[in-house]
Design a protein around this motif. Structure first.
Motif, mmCIF file in Angstrom:
data_model
loop_
_atom_site.group_PDB
_atom_site.id
_atom_site.type_symbol
_atom_site.label_atom_id
_atom_site.label_comp_id
_atom_site.label_asym_id
_atom_site.label_seq_id
_atom_site.Cartn_x
_atom_site.Cartn_y
_atom_site.Cartn_z
ATOM 1 N N SER A 341 32.415 53.883 -29.158
ATOM 2 C CA SER A 341 31.980 52.506 -27.674
ATOM 3 C C SER A 341 32.659 52.579 -26.309
ATOM 4 C CB SER A 341 32.389 51.304 -28.758
ATOM 5 O OG SER A 341 32.785 50.918 -28.808
ATOM 6 N N ASP A 342 33.153 54.053 -26.230
ATOM 7 C CA ASP A 342 33.823 54.003 -25.170
ATOM 8 C C ASP A 342 34.699 53.011 -23.957
ATOM 9 O OD1 ASP A 342 32.758 56.680 -25.444
ATOM 10 O OD2 ASP A 342 30.659 56.031 -24.155
ATOM 11 N N ASN A 343 35.564 52.555 -25.225
ATOM 12 C CA ASN A 343 36.215 51.873 -24.136
ATOM 13 C C ASN A 343 37.718 50.698 -24.938
ATOM 14 O OD1 ASN A 343 35.674 50.008 -27.031
ATOM 15 N ND2 ASN A 343 33.541 48.790 -26.107
ATOM 16 N N ILE A 344 38.132 50.351 -23.938
ATOM 17 C CA ILE A 344 40.031 49.833 -24.935
ATOM 18 C C ILE A 344 39.872 48.559 -24.221
ATOM 19 C CG2 ILE A 344 42.044 50.434 -23.952
ATOM 20 C CD1 ILE A 344 41.736 52.555 -23.391
ATOM 21 N N TYR A 345 40.314 47.700 -26.275
ATOM 22 C CA TYR A 345 40.368 46.336 -25.833
ATOM 23 C C TYR A 345 42.288 46.246 -25.634
ATOM 24 C CZ TYR A 345 35.640 45.114 -27.046
ATOM 25 O OH TYR A 345 35.103 44.571 -27.045
ATOM 26 N N VAL A 346 42.466 45.065 -25.154
ATOM 27 C CA VAL A 346 44.025 44.252 -25.162
ATOM 28 C C VAL A 346 43.574 43.407 -25.392
ATOM 29 C CG1 VAL A 346 45.598 44.163 -23.500
ATOM 30 C CG2 VAL A 346 43.902 45.556 -22.759
ATOM 31 N N PHE A 347 44.503 43.046 -26.701
ATOM 32 C CA PHE A 347 44.940 41.524 -27.268
ATOM 33 C C PHE A 347 45.957 41.218 -27.038
ATOM 34 C CE2 PHE A 347 41.414 44.721 -29.456
ATOM 35 C CZ PHE A 347 41.497 43.713 -30.567
ATOM 36 N N GLN A 348 46.188 40.262 -27.289
ATOM 37 C CA GLN A 348 46.863 39.910 -26.844
ATOM 38 C C GLN A 348 47.332 39.032 -28.572
ATOM 39 O OE1 GLN A 348 47.018 35.721 -24.536
ATOM 40 N NE2 GLN A 348 49.639 34.854 -24.749
ATOM 41 N N ILE A 349 49.582 39.890 -28.787
ATOM 42 C CA ILE A 349 49.984 38.863 -30.227
ATOM 43 C C ILE A 349 50.585 37.850 -29.799
ATOM 44 C CG2 ILE A 349 52.197 40.314 -30.868
ATOM 45 C CD1 ILE A 349 50.803 43.217 -30.224
#
Length: 377
Positions: A341-349
């Motif tokens: 899907s051509d993206n990078i997701y940043v999640f908070q831990i």
């Protein structure tokens, strides 16, 4: 004298004598490898800010064919990228952390097709490359200027697995150094084995088969990536076709299986393809991605007494084909490369529970498949 010693011990946390808190940079460079058959032309570099979880574009080096997996030298001066093509090559680049600029140095053959994984030893002596379609691991010496010398040796795996379509021959998927760098372990999706070699260094026969030379897993599982526990006592394997994590006791090059835990929810019947596995900087949690129809990341707690895993949570990665992911050195964020899907997701831990609690940012990147952090100096 005893009273003085007690007084100093009480003050030590304040004075920094007995306890030293780790101080991390406020920013890192995120280096992104990709397939160039889609919307990417090479390797991109972003600045990652640890206070906000945000990313800012720095640079890109184009005309790098399929840099699908990357390694950064321990001195932060060089980046190495496999060129995942039929002929099999690996490229070297000088790296400037302040600006994120990459400069091409040279390219050599990996002596095997479709190289898909690369690692480098801490002393910057050798590269280790897994050739997927070649079914072999290659060792390539490094020069002081960061350039790569021709491969000095290869070890080829033989055999096949029970899945006639996916396991018709050997498919080497990783080449990972043990924490003490006395061993190099490489997984073979095609033969359901973790191969174990002793790393000797030097100029001749840098790696030789250990005793035992391999451990096998359940037929049809398809071993993929590996991760060592922070205390170096346990080894974790993610199986691409089995969609599971296998836990091993690890002692001086000798893994012994003790647990096999699924990544799938009960009743799941869709397509899968487990991909990557990493452990949180505090050593308390393990994360693993799954592709296909799952497109999620599973979270497990690690029992400090025996290394075994307990399932905590499962979360969508926000996109399709979560290939590689990375946890920032502060342990506050997890970044996932969604290849399809051509993206990078940043999640908070949530550092107390290990759960991914919210998406703090995302960026559009063509076909991202590998993420590596480097200190931004």
């Amino acid at each position: 004298m005893k009273k003085i010693l007690i007084f100093v011990a009480m003050l030590s946390p304040v004075l920094g004598i007995a306890q030293k808190k780790l101080v991390y940079p406020k920013s890192f460079d995120l280096i992104v490898g990709a397939y160039t058959s889609g919307n990417s032309k090479g390797i991109a570099v972003y600045r990652f800010y640890t206070e906000t979880g945000r990313l800012a574009y720095l640079s890109q080096i184009d005309n790098v064919s399929n840099p699908s997996y990357l390694a950064v030298s321990s001195n932060n001066k060089f980046v190495y990228a496999v060129n995942e093509n039929d002929n099999g090559e690996v490229s070297s680049f000088s790296f400037e952390p302040k600006t994120g600029q990459l400069t091409f140095i040279n390219k050599v053959s990996t002596l095997g097709g479709s190289p898909c994984y690369i690692s480098v030893d801490k002393n910057q002596k050798n590269l280790f490359v897994a050739n997927y379609s070649g079914g072999n691991i290659a060792v390539l010496p490094l020069n002081e200027d960061g350039s790569i010398a021709p491969a000095s040796m290869t070890l080829k795996d033989n055999g096949h697995g029970i899945n006639k379509e996916r396991q018709e021959k050997a498919h080497v998927h990783t080449a990972v150094l043990s924490p003490d760098e006395k061993y190099v372990l490489y997984t073979d999706l095609g033969t359901d084995k973790i191969n174990i070699t002793k790393y000797k260094g030097g100029k001749n026969n840098q790696i030789v088969p250990a005793t035992p030379a391999f451990v096998s897993v359940k037929p049809g599982y398809g071993p993929r990536h590996l991760a060592f526990s922070n205390d170096k006592k346990y080894l974790y394997l993610i199986t691409e076709m089995g969609s599971s994590v296998i836990v091993f006791d690890y002692n001086n090059g000798k893994p012994k299986q003790k647990q096999d835990i699924s990544l799938l929810p009960d009743g799941f019947k869709g397509a899968t393809g487990a991909a990557d596995i990493h452990i949180s900087p505090n050593g308390k949690f393990l994360y693993a991605t799954n592709r296909g129809d799952a497109n999620d990341i599973s979270v497990f707690s690690i029992n400090p007494e025996n290394g075994e895993l307990t399932f905590i949570d499962r979360k969508s990665t926000g996109g399709k084909g979560p290939r590689n992911f990375v946890i920032d050195p502060t342990g506050k964020y997890l970044l996932v490369a969604n290849q399809n899907s051509d993206n990078i997701y940043v999640f908070q831990i949530d550092e107390a529970t290990g759960k991914l609690i919210r998406v703090v940012s995302r960026i559009e990147v063509g076909n991202p498949v590998c993420l590596k952090f480097a200190p931004a100096m």
